[in-house]
Design a protein around this motif. Structure first.
Motif, PDB file in Angstrom:
ATOM      1  N   ALA B  67       0.850  -1.190  -0.065  1.00  0.00           N
ATOM      2  CA  ALA B  67      -0.076   0.031   0.035  1.00  0.00           C
ATOM      3  C   ALA B  67       0.921   1.323  -0.062  1.00  0.00           C
ATOM      4  CB  ALA B  67      -0.703   0.109   1.289  1.00  0.00           C
ATOM      5  N   GLN B  68       1.884   1.484   0.810  1.00  0.00           N
ATOM      6  CA  GLN B  68       2.662   2.542   0.977  1.00  0.00           C
ATOM      7  C   GLN B  68       3.400   2.775  -0.309  1.00  0.00           C
ATOM      8  OE1 GLN B  68       5.269   1.325   4.333  1.00  0.00           O
ATOM      9  NE2 GLN B  68       3.659   2.009   5.802  1.00  0.00           N
ATOM     10  N   VAL B  69       4.159   1.591  -0.919  1.00  0.00           N
ATOM     11  CA  VAL B  69       4.800   1.921  -2.105  1.00  0.00           C
ATOM     12  C   VAL B  69       3.985   2.069  -3.340  1.00  0.00           C
ATOM     13  CG1 VAL B  69       6.115   0.444  -3.981  1.00  0.00           C
ATOM     14  CG2 VAL B  69       6.583   0.173  -1.553  1.00  0.00           C
ATOM     15  N   ALA B  70       2.571   1.751  -3.371  1.00  0.00           N
ATOM     16  CA  ALA B  70       1.555   1.910  -4.357  1.00  0.00           C
ATOM     17  C   ALA B  70       1.315   3.220  -4.304  1.00  0.00           C
ATOM     18  CB  ALA B  70       0.626   0.907  -4.547  1.00  0.00           C
ATOM     19  N   VAL B  71       0.898   3.841  -3.195  1.00  0.00           N
ATOM     20  CA  VAL B  71       0.544   5.048  -2.868  1.00  0.00           C
ATOM     21  C   VAL B  71       1.508   6.245  -3.223  1.00  0.00           C
ATOM     22  CG1 VAL B  71      -0.045   6.945  -1.301  1.00  0.00           C
ATOM     23  CG2 VAL B  71      -1.395   4.907  -1.359  1.00  0.00           C
ATOM     24  N   ALA B  72       2.842   5.924  -2.727  1.00  0.00           N
ATOM     25  CA  ALA B  72       3.797   6.913  -3.352  1.00  0.00           C
ATOM     26  C   ALA B  72       4.180   6.798  -4.923  1.00  0.00           C
ATOM     27  CB  ALA B  72       4.960   6.433  -2.366  1.00  0.00           C
ATOM     28  N   ALA B  73       4.058   5.613  -5.181  1.00  0.00           N
ATOM     29  CA  ALA B  73       4.249   5.623  -6.794  1.00  0.00           C
ATOM     30  C   ALA B  73       3.360   6.400  -7.463  1.00  0.00           C
ATOM     31  CB  ALA B  73       4.241   4.189  -7.083  1.00  0.00           C
ATOM     32  N   VAL B  74       2.169   6.236  -7.149  1.00  0.00           N
ATOM     33  CA  VAL B  74       0.982   6.765  -7.789  1.00  0.00           C
ATOM     34  C   VAL B  74       0.756   8.363  -7.615  1.00  0.00           C
ATOM     35  CG1 VAL B  74      -1.663   7.226  -7.703  1.00  0.00           C
ATOM     36  CG2 VAL B  74      -0.672   4.927  -7.593  1.00  0.00           C
ATOM     37  N   VAL B  75       1.253   8.989  -6.545  1.00  0.00           N
ATOM     38  CA  VAL B  75       1.222  10.190  -6.162  1.00  0.00           C
ATOM     39  C   VAL B  75       2.529  11.038  -7.176  1.00  0.00           C
ATOM     40  CG1 VAL B  75       2.038  12.188  -4.601  1.00  0.00           C
ATOM     41  CG2 VAL B  75       0.462  10.329  -3.814  1.00  0.00           C
ATOM     42  N   ILE B  76       3.433  10.298  -7.144  1.00  0.00           N
ATOM     43  CA  ILE B  76       4.561  10.645  -8.132  1.00  0.00           C
ATOM     44  C   ILE B  76       4.215  10.667  -9.685  1.00  0.00           C
ATOM     45  CG2 ILE B  76       7.134  10.178  -8.886  1.00  0.00           C
ATOM     46  CD1 ILE B  76       7.611   9.303  -5.919  1.00  0.00           C
ATOM     47  N   ASN B  77       3.624   9.427  -9.929  1.00  0.00           N
ATOM     48  CA  ASN B  77       3.345   9.440 -11.280  1.00  0.00           C
ATOM     49  C   ASN B  77       2.341  10.228 -11.812  1.00  0.00           C
ATOM     50  OD1 ASN B  77       5.030   7.577 -12.406  1.00  0.00           O
ATOM     51  ND2 ASN B  77       3.862   5.791 -11.891  1.00  0.00           N
ATOM     52  N   THR B  78       1.312  10.718 -10.813  1.00  0.00           N
ATOM     53  CA  THR B  78       0.380  11.745 -11.218  1.00  0.00           C
ATOM     54  C   THR B  78       0.809  13.106 -11.383  1.00  0.00           C
ATOM     55  OG1 THR B  78      -1.277  10.545  -9.614  1.00  0.00           O
ATOM     56  CG2 THR B  78      -1.743  12.633 -10.389  1.00  0.00           C
ATOM     57  N   VAL B  79       1.552  13.668 -10.534  1.00  0.00           N
ATOM     58  CA  VAL B  79       2.217  15.046 -10.749  1.00  0.00           C
ATOM     59  C   VAL B  79       3.035  14.853 -11.819  1.00  0.00           C
ATOM     60  CG1 VAL B  79       3.933  16.791  -9.479  1.00  0.00           C
ATOM     61  CG2 VAL B  79       2.266  15.331  -8.293  1.00  0.00           C
ATOM     62  N   PHE B  80       4.086  13.851 -12.019  1.00  0.00           N
ATOM     63  CA  PHE B  80       4.954  13.715 -13.392  1.00  0.00           C
ATOM     64  C   PHE B  80       4.162  13.807 -14.464  1.00  0.00           C
ATOM     65  CE2 PHE B  80       7.477  11.316 -16.219  1.00  0.00           C
ATOM     66  CZ  PHE B  80       8.723  12.210 -16.068  1.00  0.00           C
ATOM     67  N   GLY B  81       3.011  12.767 -14.305  1.00  0.00           N
ATOM     68  CA  GLY B  81       2.179  12.529 -15.616  1.00  0.00           C
ATOM     69  C   GLY B  81       1.560  13.598 -16.160  1.00  0.00           C
ATOM     70  N   VAL B  82       0.925  14.487 -15.293  1.00  0.00           N
ATOM     71  CA  VAL B  82       0.237  15.769 -15.747  1.00  0.00           C
ATOM     72  C   VAL B  82       1.178  16.564 -16.510  1.00  0.00           C
ATOM     73  CG1 VAL B  82      -1.344  17.419 -15.007  1.00  0.00           C
ATOM     74  CG2 VAL B  82      -1.769  15.294 -14.032  1.00  0.00           C
ATOM     75  N   GLY B  83       2.227  16.725 -15.747  1.00  0.00           N
ATOM     76  CA  GLY B  83       3.309  17.506 -16.293  1.00  0.00           C
ATOM     77  C   GLY B  83       3.778  17.102 -17.559  1.00  0.00           C
ATOM     78  N   VAL B  84       3.981  15.757 -17.736  1.00  0.00           N
ATOM     79  CA  VAL B  84       4.675  15.551 -18.854  1.00  0.00           C
ATOM     80  C   VAL B  84       3.509  15.520 -20.090  1.00  0.00           C
ATOM     81  CG1 VAL B  84       5.224  13.323 -20.377  1.00  0.00           C
ATOM     82  CG2 VAL B  84       6.484  13.947 -18.187  1.00  0.00           C
ATOM     83  N   ARG B 211      -2.086  -1.236 -11.324  1.00  0.00           N
ATOM     84  CA  ARG B 211      -0.960  -1.572 -11.875  1.00  0.00           C
ATOM     85  C   ARG B 211       0.112  -1.751 -10.993  1.00  0.00           C
ATOM     86  NH1 ARG B 211       2.538  -3.937 -13.326  1.00  0.00           N
ATOM     87  NH2 ARG B 211       3.623  -3.815 -15.364  1.00  0.00           N
ATOM     88  N   SER B 212       0.218  -0.710  -9.909  1.00  0.00           N
ATOM     89  CA  SER B 212       1.552  -0.389  -8.992  1.00  0.00           C
ATOM     90  C   SER B 212       0.999  -1.688  -7.813  1.00  0.00           C
ATOM     91  CB  SER B 212       1.183   0.752  -8.166  1.00  0.00           C
ATOM     92  OG  SER B 212       1.287   1.864  -9.207  1.00  0.00           O
ATOM     93  N   ILE B 213      -0.165  -2.003  -7.449  1.00  0.00           N
ATOM     94  CA  ILE B 213      -0.403  -3.088  -6.456  1.00  0.00           C
ATOM     95  C   ILE B 213      -0.147  -4.517  -6.855  1.00  0.00           C
ATOM     96  CG2 ILE B 213      -2.146  -4.251  -5.153  1.00  0.00           C
ATOM     97  CD1 ILE B 213      -3.440  -1.281  -4.899  1.00  0.00           C
ATOM     98  N   GLY B 214      -0.212  -4.462  -8.378  1.00  0.00           N
ATOM     99  CA  GLY B 214       0.155  -5.846  -8.933  1.00  0.00           C
ATOM    100  C   GLY B 214       1.424  -5.955  -9.097  1.00  0.00           C
ATOM    101  N   GLU B 215       2.144  -4.828  -9.091  1.00  0.00           N
ATOM    102  CA  GLU B 215       3.568  -5.177  -9.682  1.00  0.00           C
ATOM    103  C   GLU B 215       4.429  -6.338  -9.306  1.00  0.00           C
ATOM    104  OE1 GLU B 215       5.030  -4.613 -12.505  1.00  0.00           O
ATOM    105  OE2 GLU B 215       7.221  -5.297 -11.639  1.00  0.00           O
ATOM    106  N   PHE B 216       5.073  -6.943  -9.700  1.00  0.00           N
ATOM    107  CA  PHE B 216       5.887  -8.260  -9.167  1.00  0.00           C
ATOM    108  C   PHE B 216       7.342  -8.285  -9.525  1.00  0.00           C
ATOM    109  CE2 PHE B 216       7.395 -12.633  -9.567  1.00  0.00           C
ATOM    110  CZ  PHE B 216       7.397 -13.164  -8.395  1.00  0.00           C
ATOM    111  N   GLY B 217       7.566  -8.404 -10.960  1.00  0.00           N
ATOM    112  CA  GLY B 217       8.860  -8.613 -11.480  1.00  0.00           C
ATOM    113  C   GLY B 217       9.872  -7.594 -10.917  1.00  0.00           C
TER     114      GLY B 217
END
Lengths: 316, 277
Positions: B67-84, B211-217
């Protein structure tokens, strides 16, 4: 002079949109930038608004050099062809936008928005979303929104271009009346010569990135500076190699001096006027002539008849 | 006489039904049955296996870590994603097409490769930046920053690909109108652009979260995988399964599947509300 444009040039790649344009637009007047599509008139308007930047030259608005000012600091109102309404805001919120940005007191904003909505006859639509308005209503809202911030100039880019013919006619009469009520310096772009002649105090004819002529509607129509202006401001035809207006050729059944003989090869009745194509014997030209229905009936004109032509007034 | 209007050259009904059966059968065998099997296994003994699983501190820790990793990644990706997305749609610069292609790279590269690449760059002994960062007390590999980075990488395109078409369709008129009315860049973004793209952003966030919650490899390669410290839920499922704790493995798998399904339900509920607007 409200707007001074000096030596403005603009290129898009290889295409020259504006080529060393100099023009002064007077305060308090309604000016039309008239010209064919792709002639550079919209680019000129957008450069005045700061939405595009000029490659060279300067723009002065009300005595302030605005060349390097961003659009939000030029105090211009801009109205777009496709309305550019804020879709997620109500009509009242759209109009209030510029005032809210300026952090005016709430009561003042409400009063001003109510006044403006009444001015554009949208009082009862204040709480609707723009998607519930017709095209003409949306454009009136966009106009109220632009006027809300009391701009020193109001710029309209083909404001009626996306509307159907009837609404367009209504709106341009309305714009003229509005301008008489609220005399803010207004510049509008149009490719419709009738619109420009009907609404504007002054017309600037723009073609291929250059200013062809500046003048009142009468000056432009009666004393066009060149063939382009003459051709653009109304129908023309050639008589003995000279450009004339089709309705300024006189037809007579009897031959007098200095007249040309011709045969009517086509005859078209459109509403109150009759359009003739006359093949002139001596020069072999096909000349277009427009006359009234009554005159044509009086002469008993028909295809194959021989007529005599004389220019009522020779121009150029 | 009133008739239902149909297109010319309408297929015969038998063929239509046969095609439908093929599609339904395909989805059943590939998606529905295996998913149902996980649910059946989880609840084979009622709630016992779920209860057992949640009694295991390693399981709780793994789920929290995910949960922690997924939330952190989603926050970063949202800010970065909108910017890009804004960069790609609203500006012109050399190398723009290259950037646009690069954004899609995570979709085509295997997550394991992503993990290995991150290890190569950031590992504390032989990586490019790793030793320097380790000297300054920053651990990337075998710790949370690395796991967040790996998750960000794989979920990178999702927000961007949702927002870009909406921005393109929106056009620049509204933003220019706001500018001419006196709004600065920040005000224009907050008052005009963001409200117009908010549903696309929400949709991108939900997809990224799933996607973040399901990431494995990728995460498995960069995480140390020490029980109770750096094992995320997906990796835990694999470990438990291999350690013959299959009930726990199925229970955690069920929780992961449930969250993913909830994400999809949220998306399904959001989409029509966007259509009404």
């Amino acid at each position: 002079m409200s707007i001074e444009v000096r030596g403005v040039s603009k290129r898009f790649g290889d295409f020259v949109a504006l080529d060393d344009v100099n023009v002064s637009l007077p305060t308090g007047q309604l000016t039309a930038l008239l010209g064919p599509s792709g002639g550079g008139k919209s680019t000129l308007l957008r450069i005045i608004a700061g939405l595009d930047s000029a490659d060279s030259g300067t723009v002065t608005i009300e005595g302030t050099d605005a060349t390097h000012l961003p659009p939000q600091r030029r105090n211009v109102g801009f109205v777009f062809q496709h309305y550019a309404v804020f879709k997620h805001m109500t009509v009242a919120k759209n109009v209030a936008f510029g005032l809210e940005i300026r952090k005016r007191p709430k009561a003042e904003i409400k009063k001003r928005v109510d006044e403006l909505l009444d001015l554009v006859h949208l009082g009862q639509f204040a709480h609707r979303l723009p998607s519930q308005l017709s095209g003409g209503q949306r454009q009136r809202m966009a106009l109220a929104r632009a006027l809300a911030v009391e701009p020193s100039v109001l710029l309209l880019d083909e404001p009626f271009g996306a509307l159907d013919a009837k609404v367009r006619k209504e709106l341009r009469e309305w714009l003229r009346r509005l301008h008489d009520e609220v005399p803010v310096t207004t510049v509008f772009v149009t490719h419709d010569q009738e619109e420009a002649l009907e609404v504007a105090d002054e017309i600037v004819v723009v073609n291929q990135g250059r200013i062809e002529q500046v003048g009142t509607p009468d000056q432009l129509y009666d004393e066009p500076a060149n063939d382009f202006v003459m051709g653009f401001l109304g129908e023309t035809t050639t008589l003995e190699g000279r450009m004339v207006r089709p309705h300024e050729i006189e037809l007579s059944p009897v031959r007098t001096a200095h007249e040309l003989d011709g045969v009517v090869v086509r005859l078209l009745r459109v509403g109150f006027e009759v359009r003739l194509t006359v093949l002139v014997d001596r020069t072999g030209e096909e000349v277009q002539v427009v006359t009234t229905r009554a005159h044509a009936r009086a002469l008993g004109l028909d295809v194959g008849d021989v007529v005599h032509l004389s220019p009522a007034s020779v121009l150029v | 006489m009133a008739r239902t209007s149909t297109a010319v050259g309408r297929r015969n009904p038998a063929l239509t039904w046969a095609l439908r059966l093929v599609v339904i059968g395909y989805l059943l065998m590939l998606v529905a049955w295996p998913s149902a099997y996980v649910v059946r296994h989880t609840f084979a003994d009622g709630f016992t296996s779920l209860a057992t699983a949640f009694a295991d501190p390693d399981v709780v820790h793994a789920l929290l870590l995910t949960a922690q990793v997924a939330v952190a990644a989603v926050v970063i990706n949202t800010v970065f994603g909108v910017g890009v997305a804004l960069l790609l749609v609203r500006t012109r610069f050399p190398g723009q097409r290259a950037l646009s292609a690069l954004v899609d790279l995570p979709l085509s590269v295997s997550p394991v490769v992503v993990g290995l690449a991150l290890v190569l760059v950031y590992n504390p002994r032989t990586g490019w930046f790793g030793p320097w960062l380790a000297e300054h007390g920053v651990d990337i590999i075998f710790s949370r920053p690395g796991m967040v980075m790996a998750t960000c990488f794989v979920a990178l395109p999702l927000v961007i690909r949702e927002v870009v078409p909406v921005l393109e369709e929106l056009g620049e008129d509204q933003e220019q109108a706001a500018r001419s009315l006196g709004a600065g860049t920040r005000q224009t973004f907050l008052r005009i652009t963001l409200p117009s793209i908010k549903w696309a952003v929400v949709y991108g966030v939900v997809l990224s979260l799933a996607r973040s919650i399901g990431e494995f490899g990728a995460v498995k390669v960069v995480a140390g995988n020490i029980s109770g410290q750096s094992v995320v839920a997906t990796v835990l499922v694999q470990q438990k399964y291999q350690n013959f704790e299959q009930d726990t493995a199925y229970a955690v798998a069920f929780v992961l599947a449930l969250v993913a399904v909830l994400c999809l339900v949220v998306v399904a509920l959001l989409r029509p509300s966007e259509g009404e607007r």
